[in-house]
Structures are given as C-alpha cells and as structure tokens.
Enzyme design. Structure first.
Site, mmCIF file in Angstrom:
data_model
loop_
_atom_site.group_PDB
_atom_site.id
_atom_site.type_symbol
_atom_site.label_atom_id
_atom_site.label_comp_id
_atom_site.label_asym_id
_atom_site.label_seq_id
_atom_site.Cartn_x
_atom_site.Cartn_y
_atom_site.Cartn_z
ATOM 1 C CB CYS A 269 27.068 18.909 53.223
ATOM 2 S SG CYS A 269 27.377 17.196 53.632
ATOM 3 C CG HIS B 24 22.755 21.590 57.448
ATOM 4 N ND1 HIS B 24 23.874 22.133 56.864
ATOM 5 C CD2 HIS B 24 22.917 21.749 58.777
ATOM 6 C CE1 HIS B 24 24.691 22.581 57.805
ATOM 7 N NE2 HIS B 24 24.134 22.358 58.986
ATOM 8 C CG ASN C 101 23.323 26.078 58.409
ATOM 9 O OD1 ASN C 101 24.416 26.252 57.897
ATOM 10 N ND2 ASN C 101 23.174 25.553 59.596
ATOM 11 C CG HIS D 85 21.775 23.033 63.329
ATOM 12 N ND1 HIS D 85 22.496 24.180 63.567
ATOM 13 C CD2 HIS D 85 22.418 22.420 62.296
ATOM 14 C CE1 HIS D 85 23.533 24.243 62.723
ATOM 15 N NE2 HIS D 85 23.488 23.188 61.933
ATOM 16 N NE ARG E 69 29.080 26.667 64.448
ATOM 17 C CZ ARG E 69 28.645 25.462 64.109
ATOM 18 N NH1 ARG E 69 29.437 24.625 63.463
ATOM 19 N NH2 ARG E 69 27.415 25.092 64.391
ATOM 20 C CG ASP E 70 26.860 25.025 60.549
ATOM 21 O OD1 ASP E 70 27.895 24.360 60.397
ATOM 22 O OD2 ASP E 70 25.735 24.514 60.630
#
Ligand code: ZN
Length: 304
Positions: free
Chosen positions: A240, A209, A249, A207, A15-16
């Site tokens: 980003c 990064h 991440n 979470h 997802r991310d």
C-alpha cells in the site's frame, strides 16, 4: 451457505504487485514469472501497466514485457492503462484487454492523477471509445470503493454513480477495489447488494487488499452475494503506497486454497501455483505474505 460452484481468479501480481516493489524487477524475471503463472490454469493475468514511465517506473518496460512473454491462446494478458495514450501503447503491444481506474474519493483521485473524478471520467470516456473501437475488452475499476486513506468513509452512492457511468460508456465488467484494505465483510455485502439492485447488467468483480487482515472474510462475504470473479496476487504481492510494509492484495494461492478446499472450482492447479509463488519469493529474495506457500495445502484442496 449459498456458494458459487465456480470462481474465476484474475492474477494481478505482475501489475499491482510489481509496481510497488522497492527494487526494479528485471524484465526477464517479469517475463519468467508471467510465463510460469500461465502454466497454472489461470485464464486472466494483468501483466503490466501502460502508465507513464515516470508515474510508475517499475513498469516502464511494459512493451518489452508484452513482447517477451509466450502468449497462450486461451489466456487474456491484460494491462492497466491510465488514459487514451496508454491504450494507444497497449494496442501497439497487441494487448486485447485493458483495465482503467477512477477513485471514488475526490482526494484520492486528486492525489493519484491530479484530476477531479469528473475530469477523470471524461478522460476515461475518450480512452474507452478508442479501446472499444479497436475491439478491446475494457474493464473499469473503482478505487477506494470501501474507504479512502485521506477521506475515510466513501459514499456508496458515489460508487454506484461511477459504476453507472462505466456501464453507459460501454463497459460490462466493473471492479470494486478496496485499494488500501479498509473494507469489512458487512460493508462488502451491503455495497454489492446496492450495486446489483441499481446496475443489474453489470458483472461485478472484486479486488481486495489484505492490508488489515480482512481479505479472506471479505472474499467470503462477496461469494455469498454471488460474486464469481476476484483479483489476487501471487504470494500476496502488492503493498500500500501510504503504508510502508503493509501486506498486499489477497494472495492468489491462499485464495485458491480456500476456494478449492470448499469444493469451489477455480480451474487452477494449486501445487503449480504454490511452486510459482516460491519461485517469485526466490527471485525477489524476500519472504512473501502468502501463507499456504509456507504451511502447505490441506489434502482436500488438492486431491479431487
Ligand atoms: Zn490494488
């Protein structure tokens, strides 16, 4: 050092990570990667996003991905959702866990969803009701919890207010997201202490990064405060949106490597995970930020 003995890793790469890839990843490849991740011992995988396809075209195939993966009974295949509509679509796809987000910074939230924080929370309240009424697990993310690319410092008070709002809505797990990698370990320690003090019943998930290289240091700071659930992405996928070329991440296999080598149980087969990261790099045809996939694991992270 007082460290937990067990830690849960939530894989968020599909997802991310995928949502920011410059080239659309074919649906079959997404499915292949998620199925491979499911063989490593991971118990939670954020598999896709039911955002509006125009907002996140990279994940416009969310329904196809959810229909195509081989679902294992002991794994939760979660999905990110923006609102009630997203939850309706997720329900149609048989999703049992969703993640919803508001930013702790007004300008970041405005920039992302064109709403104020208060408006977003109203949207989330309605969406959460639908999710909870349908027996879904819903987790609440607080984006830019440690810093905003537009506003700079973010008020811990604001983060705490949103966390309380999430708990009042009926969510039990709150995710503090360092969306653009601005956190430092001291800040992480202070934020967790404040939140634990005020929101005693919350399960706090972090979470991070690794945008500015502080990911693992922040992880350690959170571990020392008793946090036992972390998001990570395979190979370190996920950049980003405000900084082209920035790393993503914290990397799943690097995180598992560090934890396992410290004797912290993740339930994950590190070698299988490294193989999976290599496969992802091959499929995306580029070098991923992950480091253990290049350097190899130390023996005491593997043989126990
Ligand atoms: Zn993120």
């Amino acid at each position: 050092m007082r460290l937990p003995t067990k830690v849960e890793i939530v894989e968020v790469g599909p997802r991310d990570g995928f949502q920011i890839e410059p080239v659309f990843i074919p649906t079959e490849q997404k499915i292949q990667i998620i199925n491979q991740l499911a063989e490593t011992g991971l118990k939670r995988i954020e598999a896709t996003s039911f955002a509006h396809p125009r907002a996140i075209p990279q994940l416009a195939d969310a329904a196809e991905v959810m229909a195509g993966i081989t679902r294992k009974d002991d794994i939760s295949y979660a999905a990110w959702v923006p609102n009630k509509k997203g939850i309706e679509r997720a329900l149609q796809s048989g999703v049992k866990e969703v993640n919803i987000t508001v930013s702790a910074s007004e300008s970041h939230n405005k920039n992302n969803v064109n709403m104020s924080i208060a408006e977003s929370l109203q949207t989330i309240r309605e969406a959460a009701r639908l999710a909870l009424d349908n027996g879904m697990k819903i987790t609440g993310s607080i984006a830019t919890a440690f810093g905003c690319p537009f506003e700079g410092r973010v008020s811990p008070q604001k983060v705490q207010e949103i966390a309380q709002e999430y708990l009042d809505i009926g969510m039990s797990e709150i995710i503090l997201a360092d969306t653009t990698g601005m956190a430092n370990p001291l800040q992480v320690t202070e934020m967790i202490r404040k939140l634990k003090n005020k929101s005693k019943n919350a399960t706090i998930r972090l979470h991070f990064h690794n945008t500015r290289g502080a990911g693992m240091a922040n992880l350690l700071a959170a571990l020392l405060e008793g946090i036992t659930i972390f998001d990570a992405s395979i190979g370190g996928l996920g950049g980003c949106p405000y900084a082209p070329g920035a790393t993503g991440n914290i990397c799943t296999e690097d995180t598992v490597h560090m934890l396992e080598s410290m004797g912290i149980d993740t339930g994950i087969d590190l070698l299988k995970l490294i193989d999976c990261a290599k496969m992802v790099g091959d499929l995306l045809r580029r070098e991923l930020p992950g480091q253990v996939m290049k350097a190899g694991a130390v023996p005491w992270a593997v043989n126990k």
